[in-house]
Design a protein around this motif. Structure first.
Motif, short mmCIF file in Angstrom:
data_model
loop_
_atom_site.label_atom_id
_atom_site.label_comp_id
_atom_site.label_asym_id
_atom_site.label_seq_id
_atom_site.Cartn_x
_atom_site.Cartn_y
_atom_site.Cartn_z
N ILE A 409 0.82 -1.21 0.00
CA ILE A 409 0.00 0.00 0.00
C ILE A 409 0.86 1.26 0.00
CG2 ILE A 409 -1.64 1.34 1.38
CD1 ILE A 409 -3.06 -1.26 2.04
N ALA A 410 1.99 1.22 0.73
CA ALA A 410 2.86 2.40 0.79
C ALA A 410 3.43 2.73 -0.59
CB ALA A 410 3.99 2.16 1.78
N THR A 411 3.78 1.69 -1.34
CA THR A 411 4.32 1.91 -2.69
C THR A 411 3.26 2.58 -3.57
OG1 THR A 411 5.09 -0.37 -2.38
CG2 THR A 411 5.75 0.74 -4.39
N LEU B 114 2.80 13.58 6.76
CA LEU B 114 3.31 12.26 7.11
C LEU B 114 2.11 11.33 7.22
CD1 LEU B 114 5.99 10.86 7.80
CD2 LEU B 114 5.55 11.39 10.20
N GLU B 115 2.03 10.37 6.30
CA GLU B 115 0.89 9.47 6.32
C GLU B 115 1.04 8.43 7.43
OE1 GLU B 115 -1.36 11.17 3.53
OE2 GLU B 115 -1.92 9.26 4.43
N GLY B 116 -0.08 7.93 7.88
CA GLY B 116 -0.05 6.85 8.86
C GLY B 116 -1.11 5.85 8.49
N CYS B 124 2.59 -1.01 8.25
CA CYS B 124 2.93 -0.33 7.01
C CYS B 124 4.21 0.46 7.26
CB CYS B 124 1.81 0.60 6.53
SG CYS B 124 1.67 2.17 7.39
N SER B 125 4.68 1.19 6.27
CA SER B 125 5.90 1.98 6.47
C SER B 125 5.69 3.40 6.00
CB SER B 125 7.05 1.33 5.70
OG SER B 125 6.71 1.20 4.33
N ASP B 147 11.42 -3.10 12.90
CA ASP B 147 12.50 -3.37 11.95
C ASP B 147 11.97 -4.08 10.72
OD1 ASP B 147 15.27 -3.85 14.27
OD2 ASP B 147 14.83 -2.19 12.89
N ASP B 148 11.06 -5.02 10.93
CA ASP B 148 10.48 -5.75 9.80
C ASP B 148 9.77 -4.79 8.85
OD1 ASP B 148 9.44 -8.89 11.45
OD2 ASP B 148 11.41 -8.09 10.87
N MET B 149 9.01 -3.84 9.38
CA MET B 149 8.28 -2.91 8.52
C MET B 149 9.23 -1.89 7.90
SD MET B 149 5.50 -4.37 8.63
CE MET B 149 4.96 -3.41 7.24
N LEU B 150 10.25 -1.48 8.63
CA LEU B 150 11.23 -0.54 8.08
C LEU B 150 11.91 -1.14 6.85
CD1 LEU B 150 13.08 1.11 11.10
CD2 LEU B 150 12.00 2.29 9.19
N ASP B 151 12.13 -2.45 6.90
CA ASP B 151 12.76 -3.12 5.77
C ASP B 151 12.01 -2.89 4.47
OD1 ASP B 151 14.13 -6.19 7.28
OD2 ASP B 151 14.76 -4.10 7.35
N MET B 152 10.71 -2.59 4.56
CA MET B 152 9.90 -2.40 3.36
C MET B 152 9.91 -0.96 2.88
SD MET B 152 7.72 -5.31 3.38
CE MET B 152 5.98 -5.11 3.63
N ALA B 153 10.48 -0.05 3.66
CA ALA B 153 10.39 1.37 3.30
C ALA B 153 11.39 1.69 2.20
CB ALA B 153 10.66 2.23 4.53
#
Lengths: 494, 196
Positions: A409-411, B114-116, B124-125, B147-153
């Motif tokens: 979703i972020a992408t 800044l989205e949340g 999410c990231s 850390d797991d979600m940061l990996d996707m950012a």
């Protein structure tokens, strides 16, 4: 602090706050009173994350933009409703953001409108200053192997649609009476399918998974799921959160082939952080001798799951004299090159895996919905530059239709914001002709009425939403989804 | 107040509340009265946050945060934490915050983009921020799920954190949070497949 001192310092802060707000008001608008003739009207096709994030950005950036979102189904939110796994409810929180956008005075939702069938893109372009295509990817890549059409073989798109209540997948009724299921593909969707097949029913029954799926899973005989990929552990497409969920799934134990991980430990040090952490977890799960407690947990587990690497499907095998699947023939690959660019090359050897269920999770695929829109059938996207559709003035795209069907979703959010920025740039520069007023939904609504099409409004959707949540309450679920378009329309219009 | 209601309607904002409640808490006279009595009156939650949209064009996610309203008008100096947000265009936005404020919801309060998306549930990231070097090590260690979600950012850096997991402490005074610039180019050929 003395009372009057407090009063003066508060007054100062109060007035400066007010000044800031007024400054922000004027900054965004077109500077003059918005006459209806100059208000830009934008149409968005598709109400998933791409559609809503594009709308959000446009509405926020200009005080005069009006956005209409058209959706084929009576219900909004696209893959957030029909793709995100039932046991990932936090991911669905984004619906609250989309709901705020939909209820904004300058945004309107029109469900139950099939663009391409009920109304054409050309007609939308005549009614709006800009049209944004955000209808995603409703098709899937096929394996292209013999036996793909046998009973017992499903695309992940359909399987996910089935357990998430997508009306077109209601009749899927997958046969879960076999012991082994093979999933082709190792992305997050493949892991979702594996997890739903193997999760204890007690966990699933508290989610918004559909009732028919729950009943089918309660009877399921599936005890072993193999998740198969063409390449090796370092090329796996899933992410660490989903892998951790499999590793920690109650009543299951991992079943990997140690030889698949030769050379992986040595390659760790050169990997970027996300890939490194993911690979470390895989190595630990596959190779490390577990502690006593974990050993005991594994020995009691009634279900197994595992990755199989360096395998590509070449044929789905039928039971002799039947049209049901008996197994799958996999070609054995070796890797040429390393890292992301490594290629799988056939060795000539094959291996047969007996199984009763095959789910092909090798990618979604966008489809063309209107002949007037350019479409690149090789890449299965609408050709574009930064969201501007090539050779089509006033036409834009966002989401998977723009970049291909990968990304979370972020992408999609970033992707949609980019398209919105392109539209805003074009409005400011004059590339988008805003000199003439456009009728927007007025003319489209009249057209639809003439054609006997009745749109579902956002408040109609809220009626559906309330019915679903109410039905879920008695079952301890967040909602019990309505499973047919007819039911949805009935609730919407009663 | 009639004036604020008129302004709201001219901005074309439609609020979800069925009745309009005057937002007295911004008025210094109200705060004076409250300080004399009980500060508990200042606490308002949930749907009332939509009234705060008067301070920005569109509230992008429902504020489920628990910091007090008016936390930017901190009464006790030792509670104040000075924060600077650097938005995607490079603009510096200084904010006076309070100990205990959540960086994501503080950003929303001040109209920072800044989205949340998942509403601070580590799913999410979208609230990814870069933390100023001087303050990065003063943050609590991220839990594994962060850390797991940061990996996707996208554009992960050494000083990346998720904004929804940063709670302000006195040591973080002067912290600067930079919003990552979003890349404008997306390629399909040669594109590293992103997870979904």
């Amino acid at each position: 602090m003395g009372a009057h001192k407090l009063l003066f310092s508060e007054l100062k802060l109060w007035t400066s706050g007010r000044g800031g707000w007024i400054a922000r008001l004027h900054k965004g608008g077109c500077g003059k009173a918005s006459l209806s003739s100059c208000s830009p009207k934008v149409c968005i096709v598709g109400s998933g994350p791409a559609g809503f994030y594009t709308a959000q950005h446009l509405i926020k950036a200009r005080q005069d933009v009006e956005v209409d979102i058209y959706e084929r189904l009576p219900v909004p939110f696209g893959l957030v409703r029909f793709g995100v796994a039932p046991d990932h409810p936090e991911v669905k929180n984004v619906i609250n953001t989309f709901t705020q956008t939909a209820k904004h005075s300058r945004c309107s939702f029109y469900g139950n409108v099939n663009v391409g069938k009920n109304v054409s893109i050309t007609e939308l372009q005549q009614a709006y200053h800009a049209v944004v295509l955000s209808y995603g990817a409703e098709g899937n890549r096929s394996m292209g192997v013999p036996g793909e059409d046998l009973a017992g073989v499903y695309s992940a798109k359909d399987f996910v649609g089935w357990y998430n209540g997508l009306p077109s997948c209601r009749e899927l009724s997958p046969d879960l009476s076999c012991e082994t299921a093979v999933i082709l593909g190792q992305g997050n969707v493949a892991l979702d399918v594996a997890r739903i097949l193997l999760s204890p029913i007690d966990i699933l029954k508290k989610t918004d998974i559909t009732q028919p799926t729950l009943e089918a899973l309660a009877e399921s005989q599936v005890r072993r799921v193999l998740i198969v990929g063409r390449r090796g552990p370092i090329q796996i497409a899933c992410t660490i959160k989903e892998l951790r969920e499999m590793v920690n799934l109650p009543d299951t134990r991992p079943d990997m082939v140690a030889a698949d991980f030769d050379g992986v430990k040595e390659a760790l040090k050169d990997l970027p952080r996300p890939r490194k952490r993911l690979t470390e977890l895989m190595l630990k799960t596959a190779l490390e001798v577990p502690g006593e407690k974990e050993q005991e947990r594994r020995s009691k587990a009634s279900r197994t799951w595992g990755f199989r690497f360096f395998r590509s499907p070449v044929e789905v095998l039928a039971e002799p004299g039947h049209s049901r699947i008996a197994g799958i023939r996999l070609a054995i690959n070796k890797l040429e090159g390393s890292g992301d660019g490594a290629q799988a090359v056939l060795t000539g050897e094959v291996e047969d895996v007996p199984c009763g269920l095959v789910v092909s999770s090798i990618g979604y695929k966008s489809l063309p919905i209107d002949p007037s829109v350019p479409f690149d059938s090789r890449k299965a996207i609408v050709p574009n530059t930064m969201g501007r559709v090539k050779q089509a003035a006033g036409l834009y795209c966002s989401g998977w239709l723009k970049t291909g069907p990968t990304g979370v979703i972020a992408t999609t959010m970033n992707n949609s914001f980019d398209t919105a920025r392109s539209i805003l740039e074009d409005m400011d520069s004059g590339t988008l002709d805003m000199s003439a007023a456009k009728p927007g939904s007025q003319s489209i609504s009249a057209l639809l009425e003439k054609r006997g099409v009745k749109p579902v409004t956002f408040s109609d959707w809220e009626k559906i939403d309330n019915v679903e949540m109410k039905r879920g309450e008695s079952r301890g679920k967040p909602r019990e989804k309505l499973l047919t378009v007819e039911e949805m329309l009935h609730v919407a219009w009663t | 107040m009639a004036a604020s209601a008129a302004v709201r309607s001219s901005m074309g904002l439609t609020l979800r509340l069925s009745r309009v409640i005057p937002d007295c808490s911004t008025c210094p006279l109200f705060r004076l009265k409250c300080n004399a009595k009980n500060v508990a009156n200042l606490q308002r939650r949930g749907s009332f946050d939509s009234l705060r949209t008067i301070n920005r064009h569109l509230q992008t996610s429902i504020g489920l945060y628990h910091s007090e309203e008016g936390s930017s008008n901190a009464e006790h100096p030792e509670d104040v934490v000075n924060v600077v947000y650097i938005d995607r265009s490079g603009q510096r936005i200084p904010v006076k915050a309070k100990v205990g404020d959540n960086v994501l919801y503080l950003a929303h309060k001040h109209g920072i983009e800044l989205e949340g998306a998942c509403e601070a549930s580590l799913a999410c990231s979208t609230c990814h921020v870069y933390v100023s070097a001087a303050h990065f090590d003063k943050l609590r260690e991220p839990e594994e799920r962060e850390d797991d979600m940061l990996d996707m950012a996208p554009m992960l850096q050494e000083n990346s954190r998720l904004g929804c997991q940063i709670i302000l402490t006195p040591e973080l005074d002067g912290i600067e949070l930079t919003l990552p610039k979003v890349t404008r180019n997306f390629y399909v050929d040669g594109h590293v497949p992103k997870p979904h």
